[in-house]
Design a protein around this motif. Structure first.
Motif, PDB file in Angstrom:
ATOM      1  N   GLU A  65       0.836  -1.193   0.000  1.00  7.25           N
ATOM      2  CA  GLU A  65       0.000   0.000   0.000  1.00  7.25           C
ATOM      3  C   GLU A  65       0.875   1.249   0.000  1.00  7.25           C
ATOM      4  O   GLU A  65       2.034   1.220   0.418  1.00  7.25           O
TER       5      GLU A  65
ATOM      6  N   ALA B 163       0.924   6.067   4.305  1.00  6.53           N
ATOM      7  CA  ALA B 163       0.085   7.139   4.834  1.00  6.53           C
ATOM      8  C   ALA B 163       0.984   8.074   5.635  1.00  6.53           C
ATOM      9  O   ALA B 163       1.621   7.667   6.607  1.00  6.53           O
TER      10      ALA B 163
ATOM     11  N   SER C  45      -2.666  10.210   2.080  1.00  4.87           N
ATOM     12  CA  SER C  45      -2.881   8.768   2.018  1.00  4.87           C
ATOM     13  C   SER C  45      -3.370   8.407   0.627  1.00  4.87           C
ATOM     14  O   SER C  45      -3.453   9.258  -0.275  1.00  4.87           O
ATOM     15  N   ALA C  46      -3.699   7.130   0.458  1.00  4.19           N
ATOM     16  CA  ALA C  46      -4.172   6.674  -0.844  1.00  4.19           C
ATOM     17  C   ALA C  46      -5.490   7.336  -1.219  1.00  4.19           C
ATOM     18  O   ALA C  46      -5.848   7.415  -2.401  1.00  4.19           O
ATOM     19  N   THR C  47      -6.234   7.812  -0.242  1.00  2.90           N
ATOM     20  CA  THR C  47      -7.539   8.434  -0.521  1.00  2.90           C
ATOM     21  C   THR C  47      -7.434   9.915  -0.813  1.00  2.90           C
ATOM     22  O   THR C  47      -8.416  10.532  -1.228  1.00  2.90           O
ATOM     23  N   GLY C  48      -6.276  10.533  -0.593  1.00  2.00           N
ATOM     24  CA  GLY C  48      -6.131  11.947  -0.905  1.00  2.00           C
ATOM     25  C   GLY C  48      -5.306  12.681   0.133  1.00  2.00           C
ATOM     26  O   GLY C  48      -4.661  12.077   0.997  1.00  2.00           O
ATOM     27  N   THR C  49      -5.346  14.020   0.041  1.00  2.00           N
ATOM     28  CA  THR C  49      -4.577  14.891   0.909  1.00  2.00           C
ATOM     29  C   THR C  49      -5.517  15.817   1.673  1.00  2.00           C
ATOM     30  O   THR C  49      -6.449  16.378   1.090  1.00  2.00           O
ATOM     31  N   ASP C  50      -5.266  15.960   2.956  1.00  5.82           N
ATOM     32  CA  ASP C  50      -6.036  16.877   3.795  1.00  5.82           C
ATOM     33  C   ASP C  50      -5.057  17.725   4.588  1.00  5.82           C
ATOM     34  O   ASP C  50      -4.221  17.182   5.336  1.00  5.82           O
TER      35      ASP C  50
ATOM     36  N   HIS D  25      -8.244  20.292   0.710  1.00  6.56           N
ATOM     37  CA  HIS D  25      -8.654  18.904   0.594  1.00  6.56           C
ATOM     38  C   HIS D  25      -8.574  18.489  -0.869  1.00  6.56           C
ATOM     39  O   HIS D  25      -8.829  19.300  -1.775  1.00  6.56           O
ATOM     40  N   SER D  26      -8.199  17.257  -1.103  1.00 10.18           N
ATOM     41  CA  SER D  26      -8.066  16.763  -2.473  1.00 10.18           C
ATOM     42  C   SER D  26      -9.366  16.981  -3.244  1.00 10.18           C
ATOM     43  O   SER D  26     -10.466  16.732  -2.727  1.00 10.18           O
TER      44      SER D  26
END
Length: 790
Positions: free
Chosen positions: A458, A461, A492-497, A529-530
């Motif tokens: 993965e 993160a 992370s794999a879901t995006g940037t915050d 946010h992404s």
């Protein structure tokens, strides 16, 4: 009888009964054996006088006791022999107390014939020779592979074979084989040793290594007489050391690599070689350090029951060495990459790290477990968009913490206070809102926490957090109540915050000693946010004009930006939040002021420059309008401030009047317009103004005459000169003929500027001929005065 026999070469045995005593007899014919006139060679068969009751008939049942170790230690001749020097020394040492057994021993004038074996705790010997020629020789040596500690056996086997390639001659062929007999080795019981090599079971996955090069034994003197063959490098026929495939069990998946190992002989019971401190230190010195490349695998370097984010690192190399305390490996260095820095700063360099001595001794009670071989510059200066826009930390890291990630050992919390000295941690160019970070933070317990969570297969993160950081007063920055900084960056794999917020603070601009503007913020935040553009949010902003700007206080009281949505413009250079608030028209009798818009903007640079605030009452493009009866005009005022002072002040005011008359057969108009503009940018001041006077007359639509005079004046602070310019335009239109004349004075210095400025402007106006035309125009109305009219 007392008998000593040298067989095999350079090994001297005394003979004894295999059961007990020295009763040995020789079985040989007294007279020569003759058959057909041919006498056979002399031959004597030696055997025990009283063999064991159940011994085979043809078994000599002899004991072979070695009696001369010095002869056995003789160096080999210039050619290979089946029983080399190391094997002879080892045989002599083993057979000195516990004799080998010979089932056949014959002597003749052509040489001896021998069939013998010896089995000891960590050494075996088998030897067959016929008439002085070795037929089959085998030795087996038990030992340990250093530094991993796996048990292994080394076999040398030489056999005489008929080889067709050399005319069916009987030649000796030797093979050398190493076999691992303990494939899996468990971690040591001692906690410091387990921490120094942070893996579970260690397995050598290939057990047999045939066709090796003959061992080049190195001897060690145990201090009890004869030096003994102690260790050698297993070597391939091409001269390269054997690399053993190793599998190390780890919590995030097995780690596999190839490693050179040293074979150390187990010389017990004669000499406890595996526990001798002197030999152990010597072997550690010989082995040294072996660098092992890895493809970048996540490795839990702590293996604690409660795992921390900093425990698992992306490892790209190991440096393995032995321990002088015993047969156990340890990692003297690791090559690691920090995914958090790769993601946040684009830093993908490998870093050499080492376990700290405190961690090896005390374990997880020590939060800092790794130190770096060289300092790591962690800098968000010039790229603060990656650290929340408002703050740009920069500090040198030389260690890695289990909980905090990279940090500086020289800026750890003071044991007496528990707080970090910001002056020792942050460099001078680290900023928050453009202010020096080391001057703002107080009661600091740790630098920003930069860690990554590594999971097999993965994307890492990455987290950067710095929360509840208390802020103190510094220059124009004044806390209001509990002023704090909160920073959180998650990739992370879901995006940037990204969320960065500064709470409860006031900016007094330009300075506390000379205040002009006070901005009180309940909060100022940057979020990204992404999939969405970055946002800057201002909460509870209160604006107050001070000092020379108090005349604007009434307008300032009308400003309430807390409920106004800003226009956000984000570029790689920074973020600009712009607010626009229309104000109502102001009327009082003949006085009317309208089109009045208050513009405010907050600029957050991403390169470490200070945050600046701009206010504009109207603008150059859209000035406000002011009318008084027939007179009209407009203007604007703009200013920009930061904590270093007033960066820019610009204002302009325009005024004028126009009167038109119409007498049916003739009509005309006359106007007078003027304006003044002031601009302060840094230390440069520009003051300019103009006056435009003119009019026109039209008769019956046949004749039209217009005159326009424009005079411009400007003050240039760079040259300290007041420069003027005048232009007259006359147009005449007689229906069938028309013409226009433009007279331009060019620029002239009214005052100041020095000789160079004056000469430059004179050259300019001479070039366009405007000066002579202006003098001609003057002469038509007034006498020309003597002297230069410039």
């Amino acid at each position: 009888m007392d008998t000593a026999i040298e067989l095999p070469w350079r090994v001297i045995f005394s003979l004894e009964n295999g059961q007990a005593g020295h009763e040995v007899v020789s079985d040989h014919p007294v007279l020569p054996l003759t058959l057909g006139g041919v006498s056979g060679l002399w031959r004597a068969c030696l055997m025990a006088a009283w063999p064991a009751p159940n011994a085979p008939v043809r078994d000599a049942a002899l004991g072979l006791r070695a009696i001369d170790p010095d002869t056995a230690a003789t160096a080999d001749p210039g050619f290979s022999v089946p029983l080399g020097q190391a094997a002879r020394v080892r045989l002599t040492t083993a057979a000195r107390e516990h004799p080998a057994q010979a089932s056949r021993l014959e002597l003749s004038s052509l040489g001896g014939t021998l069939a013998a074996k010896g089995w000891w705790e960590n050494f075996e010997w088998e030897h067959q020779a016929v008439l002085g020629r070795d037929v089959r020789v085998r030795t087996l040596t038990s030992g340990v592979l250093y530094p991993l500690g796996h048990r292994a056996k080394y076999v040398e086997l030489s056999e005489r074979l008929f080889d067709p390639a050399v005319g069916n001659a009987a030649v000796l062929r030797s093979v050398f084989v190493l076999t691992v007999i303990e494939p899996v080795h468990q971690p040591p019981a001692e906690a410091p040793a387990r921490r120094a090599f942070p893996f579970g079971e260690v397995e050598i996955t290939t057990l047999s290594y045939p066709d090796l090069h003959a061992a080049e034994w190195q001897f060690w003197n145990p201090g009890m007489g004869q030096p003994l063959p102690a260790y050698f490098w297993p070597t391939m026929p091409d001269g390269k050391h054997v690399t053993f495939p190793v599998r190390c069990a780890a919590s995030h998946g097995d780690v596999r690599f190839d490693l050179e190992l040293l074979f150390v002989a187990d010389l017990s019971p004669d000499f406890d070689s595996l526990h001798d401190p002197g030999l152990t230190r010597k072997v550690a010195e010989v082995y040294g350090q072996r660098a092992v490349p890895l493809p970048g695998v996540p490795v839990d370097l702590v293996r604690a029951d409660e795992q921390r984010d900093g425990d698992v690192l992306e490892v790209h190399g190991l440096t393995v060495e032995g321990s002088s305390a015993g047969y156990r490996p340890q990692l003297s260095a690791l090559e690691v990459k920090l995914p958090a820095l790769r993601t946040l700063l684009g830093d993908d360099d490998s870093r050499e790290v080492h376990f700290t001595e405190e961690y090896l001794r005390q374990g997880v009670t020590q939060d800092v477990h790794l130190k770096m071989a060289s300092d790591l510059d962690i800098s968000f200066v010039g790229r603060s968009a990656r650290s929340g826009g408002l703050v740009a930390p920069r500090y040198q890291a030389n260690a890695i913490s289990r909980t905090q990630g990279p940090l500086n050992l020289g800026a750890l919390p003071d044991p007496s206070t528990g707080f970090v000295d910001p002056g020792r941690l942050f460099s001078a160019d680290a900023t928050l809102l453009g202010f020096a970070l080391k001057d703002l933070v107080t009661d600091l317990k740790a630098p920003p926490q930069i860690t990554s969570v590594l999971l097999p297969g993965e994307r890492p993160a990455v987290k950067m957090t710095w929360e509840g950081v208390k802020l103190t007063a510094s220059g124009s920055f004044q806390p209001t109540g509990q002023s704090t900084l909160d920073l959180s960056v998650t990739v992370s794999a879901t995006g940037t915050d990204t969320v960065c917020a500064v709470h409860d603070f006031t900016l007094v601009l330009p300075t506390q000693s000379t205040p002009l503007l006070q901005l009180r913020f309940a909060s100022l935040s940057f979020t990204h946010h992404s999939g969405a553009p970055p946002r800057t949010e201002v909460g509870g902003l209160e604006v107050k004009f001070l000092g020379e700007l108090q005349l604007l206080e009434q307008l300032g009281d009308a400003v309430d930006l807390s409920g106004v949505e800003p226009y956000i413009d984000v570029t790689p250079a920074g973020l600009l939040a712009h607010y626009s608030l229309p104000l109502p028209a102001v009327a009082s009798g003949a006085f009317v002021m309208r089109d009045f818009v208050l513009n405010a903007q907050v600029s957050v640079p991403f390169d470490g420059r200070p945050v600046s605030v701009s206010f504009g009452f109207a603008s150059r493009r859209n000035p406000f309008t002011l009318t008084v009866l027939m007179f009209g005009g407009g203007g604007y005022l703009e200013l920009e401030l930061d904590h270093t002072g007033l960066r820019r002040l610009e204002g302009a005011l325009e005024f004028g009047a126009m009167i038109a008359v119409d007498f049916v057969v003739a009509r005309g108009e006359v106007h007078a317009l003027g304006g003044v503009r002031f601009e302060l940018a840094g230390s440069q001041v520009t003051l300019s103004g103009y006056l435009r006077i003119g009019g026109c007359v039209e008769v019956l639509g046949l004749v039209s005459v217009s005159v326009e005079l424009c005079i411009e004046l400007s003050y240039q602070s760079a040259t300290k000169a007041l420069v003027g310019r005048a232009t007259l335009v006359i147009e005449v239109d007689l229906t069938l003929w028309s013409d226009s004349v433009e007279l331009d004075s060019g620029a002239w210095v009214l005052a100041g500027g020095g000789a160079r400025t004056h000469e430059r402007l004179l050259a300019a106006r001479d070039a366009d001929g405007g000066l002579e035309r202006w003098r001609t125009y003057q002469a038509a109305f007034v006498p020309v005065a003597t002297g230069d009219q410039g």
